[in-house]
Design a protein around this motif. Structure first.
Motif, PDB file in Angstrom:
ATOM      1  N   ILE A 166       0.869  -1.174   0.000  1.00 33.75           N
ATOM      2  CA  ILE A 166       0.000   0.000   0.000  1.00 33.75           C
ATOM      3  C   ILE A 166       0.908   1.226   0.000  1.00 33.75           C
ATOM      4  O   ILE A 166       1.713   1.401   0.916  1.00 33.75           O
ATOM      5  N   VAL A 167       0.797   2.048  -1.015  1.00 33.00           N
ATOM      6  CA  VAL A 167       1.686   3.207  -1.152  1.00 33.00           C
ATOM      7  C   VAL A 167       0.862   4.492  -1.076  1.00 33.00           C
ATOM      8  O   VAL A 167      -0.145   4.632  -1.784  1.00 33.00           O
ATOM      9  N   MET A 168       1.300   5.402  -0.224  1.00 34.83           N
ATOM     10  CA  MET A 168       0.704   6.739  -0.180  1.00 34.83           C
ATOM     11  C   MET A 168       1.637   7.691  -0.919  1.00 34.83           C
ATOM     12  O   MET A 168       2.800   7.852  -0.545  1.00 34.83           O
ATOM     13  N   PHE A 169       1.132   8.308  -1.964  1.00 36.73           N
ATOM     14  CA  PHE A 169       1.874   9.315  -2.716  1.00 36.73           C
ATOM     15  C   PHE A 169       1.466  10.680  -2.154  1.00 36.73           C
ATOM     16  O   PHE A 169       0.286  11.039  -2.170  1.00 36.73           O
ATOM     17  N   THR A 170       2.444  11.414  -1.664  1.00 35.15           N
ATOM     18  CA  THR A 170       2.127  12.612  -0.906  1.00 35.15           C
ATOM     19  C   THR A 170       3.146  13.717  -1.173  1.00 35.15           C
ATOM     20  O   THR A 170       4.078  13.538  -1.963  1.00 35.15           O
ATOM     21  N   ALA A 171       2.952  14.852  -0.494  1.00 36.93           N
ATOM     22  CA  ALA A 171       3.866  16.004  -0.599  1.00 36.93           C
ATOM     23  C   ALA A 171       3.898  16.671   0.766  1.00 36.93           C
ATOM     24  O   ALA A 171       3.134  17.589   1.038  1.00 36.93           O
ATOM     25  N   LEU A 172       4.792  16.193   1.624  1.00 38.63           N
ATOM     26  CA  LEU A 172       4.811  16.604   3.018  1.00 38.63           C
ATOM     27  C   LEU A 172       5.775  17.749   3.315  1.00 38.63           C
ATOM     28  O   LEU A 172       5.774  18.263   4.435  1.00 38.63           O
ATOM     29  N   GLN A 173       6.598  18.131   2.362  1.00 37.15           N
ATOM     30  CA  GLN A 173       7.568  19.201   2.629  1.00 37.15           C
ATOM     31  C   GLN A 173       6.836  20.518   2.903  1.00 37.15           C
ATOM     32  O   GLN A 173       5.818  20.812   2.263  1.00 37.15           O
ATOM     33  N   PRO A 174       7.317  21.305   3.864  1.00 37.83           N
ATOM     34  CA  PRO A 174       6.616  22.545   4.249  1.00 37.83           C
ATOM     35  C   PRO A 174       6.361  23.497   3.085  1.00 37.83           C
ATOM     36  O   PRO A 174       5.311  24.153   3.041  1.00 37.83           O
ATOM     37  N   HIS A 175       7.294  23.587   2.139  1.00 32.63           N
ATOM     38  CA  HIS A 175       7.107  24.550   1.052  1.00 32.63           C
ATOM     39  C   HIS A 175       5.995  24.132   0.094  1.00 32.63           C
ATOM     40  O   HIS A 175       5.544  24.933  -0.718  1.00 32.63           O
ATOM     41  N   ARG A 176       5.531  22.870   0.189  1.00 36.55           N
ATOM     42  CA  ARG A 176       4.390  22.427  -0.634  1.00 36.55           C
ATOM     43  C   ARG A 176       3.066  22.901  -0.055  1.00 36.55           C
ATOM     44  O   ARG A 176       2.063  22.962  -0.758  1.00 36.55           O
ATOM     45  N   GLN A 177       3.045  23.190   1.245  1.00 34.64           N
ATOM     46  CA  GLN A 177       1.854  23.722   1.926  1.00 34.64           C
ATOM     47  C   GLN A 177       0.616  22.851   1.675  1.00 34.64           C
ATOM     48  O   GLN A 177      -0.473  23.349   1.404  1.00 34.64           O
ATOM     49  N   CYS A 178       0.824  21.542   1.772  1.00 36.67           N
ATOM     50  CA  CYS A 178      -0.287  20.599   1.581  1.00 36.67           C
ATOM     51  C   CYS A 178      -0.816  20.178   2.951  1.00 36.67           C
ATOM     52  O   CYS A 178      -0.326  19.220   3.561  1.00 36.67           O
ATOM     53  N   VAL A 179      -1.800  20.909   3.444  1.00 38.52           N
ATOM     54  CA  VAL A 179      -2.376  20.617   4.761  1.00 38.52           C
ATOM     55  C   VAL A 179      -3.050  19.254   4.758  1.00 38.52           C
ATOM     56  O   VAL A 179      -2.960  18.486   5.727  1.00 38.52           O
ATOM     57  N   ASP A 211       8.941  15.220  -3.334  1.00 34.56           N
ATOM     58  CA  ASP A 211      10.289  15.768  -3.385  1.00 34.56           C
ATOM     59  C   ASP A 211      11.366  14.694  -3.327  1.00 34.56           C
ATOM     60  O   ASP A 211      12.537  14.985  -3.569  1.00 34.56           O
ATOM     61  N   GLU A 212      11.005  13.470  -2.989  1.00 36.85           N
ATOM     62  CA  GLU A 212      11.969  12.371  -2.950  1.00 36.85           C
ATOM     63  C   GLU A 212      11.798  11.414  -4.122  1.00 36.85           C
ATOM     64  O   GLU A 212      12.684  10.603  -4.389  1.00 36.85           O
ATOM     65  N   GLY A 213      10.665  11.480  -4.781  1.00 36.03           N
ATOM     66  CA  GLY A 213      10.412  10.560  -5.887  1.00 36.03           C
ATOM     67  C   GLY A 213       9.517  11.162  -6.951  1.00 36.03           C
ATOM     68  O   GLY A 213       8.512  10.557  -7.338  1.00 36.03           O
ATOM     69  N   SER A 214       9.892  12.354  -7.434  1.00 37.44           N
ATOM     70  CA  SER A 214       9.082  13.000  -8.469  1.00 37.44           C
ATOM     71  C   SER A 214       9.038  12.167  -9.746  1.00 37.44           C
ATOM     72  O   SER A 214       8.061  12.229 -10.505  1.00 37.44           O
ATOM     73  N   ASP A 215      10.096  11.365  -9.976  1.00 33.34           N
ATOM     74  CA  ASP A 215      10.100  10.508 -11.163  1.00 33.34           C
ATOM     75  C   ASP A 215       9.026   9.435 -11.088  1.00 33.34           C
ATOM     76  O   ASP A 215       8.485   9.005 -12.112  1.00 33.34           O
ATOM     77  N   HIS A 261       0.902  20.714  -8.123  1.00 36.09           N
ATOM     78  CA  HIS A 261       1.582  21.292  -9.281  1.00 36.09           C
ATOM     79  C   HIS A 261       1.177  22.742  -9.513  1.00 36.09           C
ATOM     80  O   HIS A 261       2.023  23.609  -9.721  1.00 36.09           O
ATOM     81  N   THR A 262      -0.125  22.999  -9.487  1.00 30.95           N
ATOM     82  CA  THR A 262      -0.609  24.352  -9.752  1.00 30.95           C
ATOM     83  C   THR A 262      -0.737  25.192  -8.486  1.00 30.95           C
ATOM     84  O   THR A 262      -0.776  26.421  -8.558  1.00 30.95           O
ATOM     85  N   GLY A 263      -0.836  24.527  -7.326  1.00 27.40           N
ATOM     86  CA  GLY A 263      -1.013  25.254  -6.076  1.00 27.40           C
ATOM     87  C   GLY A 263      -2.431  25.728  -5.843  1.00 27.40           C
ATOM     88  O   GLY A 263      -2.703  26.392  -4.840  1.00 27.40           O
ATOM     89  N   GLN A 264      -3.356  25.400  -6.734  1.00 28.71           N
ATOM     90  CA  GLN A 264      -4.744  25.831  -6.593  1.00 28.71           C
ATOM     91  C   GLN A 264      -5.431  25.051  -5.474  1.00 28.71           C
ATOM     92  O   GLN A 264      -5.335  23.830  -5.408  1.00 28.71           O
ATOM     93  N   VAL A 265      -6.122  25.771  -4.602  1.00 28.19           N
ATOM     94  CA  VAL A 265      -6.819  25.164  -3.466  1.00 28.19           C
ATOM     95  C   VAL A 265      -8.318  25.146  -3.735  1.00 28.19           C
ATOM     96  O   VAL A 265      -8.892  26.171  -4.122  1.00 28.19           O
TER      97      VAL A 265
END
Length: 321
Positions: free
Chosen positions: A61-74, A108-112, A236-240
């Motif tokens: 089970i894989v969670m694809f996420t973006a946890l880095q602070p500069h991504r601002q993904c609450v 940020d660790e596996g964008s590929d 990618h777009t930052g649209q909320v």
């Protein structure tokens, strides 16, 4: 004939043995990592070697996420908390086996990996089965089911036949709030023991009942059961997005917006009622009437706009477009 048989059967046997050795190495590696962290962090190389490449006799089970602070993904942070609870419940259960593993790929660790899977949103949960490629049902419907650990556990059981009993860390917020409420009520009774008329105040009880009704009609109970994300942000777009585009799901922010709009309509109706029944002078009653009509028109119009955005093709509108 014997030499020919040996020559024919030798290479496949050697290939099978090598396949078993590779599989054993993979399982041992995953078990070693899982003993240290319930959720295994993966980059592109680890993902391709342990999840995509055969042989594999385990589900991941894989969670694809973006946890880095500069991504601002609450939403990613909220989903990660629930995912960690689910993985910990499995890791520390007596039924733990090497049949299923929980992993995570951060953008940020596996964008590929995101590019390889044509993925443009986070968080996303995918089950990579022990045999074959993921099917349609192996992608978790986050917008419909929410990311509560219990909902994820039901989906995992459906896709892998592994039943996980979710065990949450103790939460003392509920008992503390109940104790605080009882203390406040007890204090009021003690201080005003000789005068309990406030308990018969119709306005106070009406206000409390109105708050409860507004909270329930805005969808707070659905949020409590389904555990939806607060909002959705495209990495990618930052649209909320605060309003879900489907009538089958909602965001927590959406319920707050609807609660505000319903409250505005209710306040307008109260002002209209007071303007019609109060004993104030005519000038003040006219002002209350105009204010009430304005609130009803404005907030009901916004409510219809939200309804139209969820029920596409709805032909009616009030004021706004």
């Amino acid at each position: 004939a014997l030499l020919a048989l040996l020559a024919w059967g030798g290479p496949p046997a050697a290939g099978q043995k090598r396949k078993e050795m590779v599989l054993s190495e993979k399982v041992n590696q995953l078990m070693e990592w899982a003993s240290k962290r319930s959720v295994i962090r993966m980059n592109g190389d680890k993902f391709r070697r342990l999840v995509k490449a055969p042989p594999r006799n385990y589900s991941v089970i894989v969670m694809f996420t973006a946890l880095q602070p500069h991504r601002q993904c609450v939403v990613c942070k909220q989903a990660d908390e629930e995912y960690q609870i689910l993985a910990n419940s499995w890791r520390y259960s007596s039924a733990f086996t090497n049949k299923i593993f929980f992993a995570m790929v951060d953008f940020d660790e596996g964008s590929d990996v995101f590019q390889m899977l044509n993925m443009n949103s986070a968080p996303t949960f995918i089950n990579f089965p022990a045999k074959g490629k993921p099917k349609r049902g192996d992608t978790y419907e986050l917008q419909v089911r929410g990311f509560a650990a219990e909902q994820l556990a039901r989906w995992v059981a459906d896709r892998t036949d592994v039943n996980i009993r979710v065990i949450r860390p103790p939460n003392y917020a509920g008992p503390l709030m109940l104790g605080l409420l009882l203390a406040v009520v007890g204090g009021l009774v003690y201080l005003r023991g000789s005068n309990l008329d406030f308990l018969y105040n119709k306005t106070g009880w009406a206000f409390a009942a109105l708050c409860f009704v507004l909270a329930m009609t805005s969808g707070q109970m659905w949020n409590h059961i389904r555990g939806p994300p607060y909002a959705h942000k495209n990495p990618h777009t930052g649209q909320v997005s605060y309003i879900h585009g489907s009538s089958q799901a909602q965001f927590v922010a959406e319920t707050h917006i609807v609660l505000l709009f319903n409250g505005g309509v209710t306040l307008g109706m109260v002002l209209l009622h007071e303007a019609a029944t109060s004993d104030m002078d005519v000038g003040k009653r006219k002002i209350m009437c105009i204010a009430g009509i304005g609130l009803v028109v404005l907030f009901f119009s916004w409510l219809l706009s939200v309804f139209r955005s969820k029920y596409h093709g709805y032909p009616y509108r009030y004021v706004s477009h």
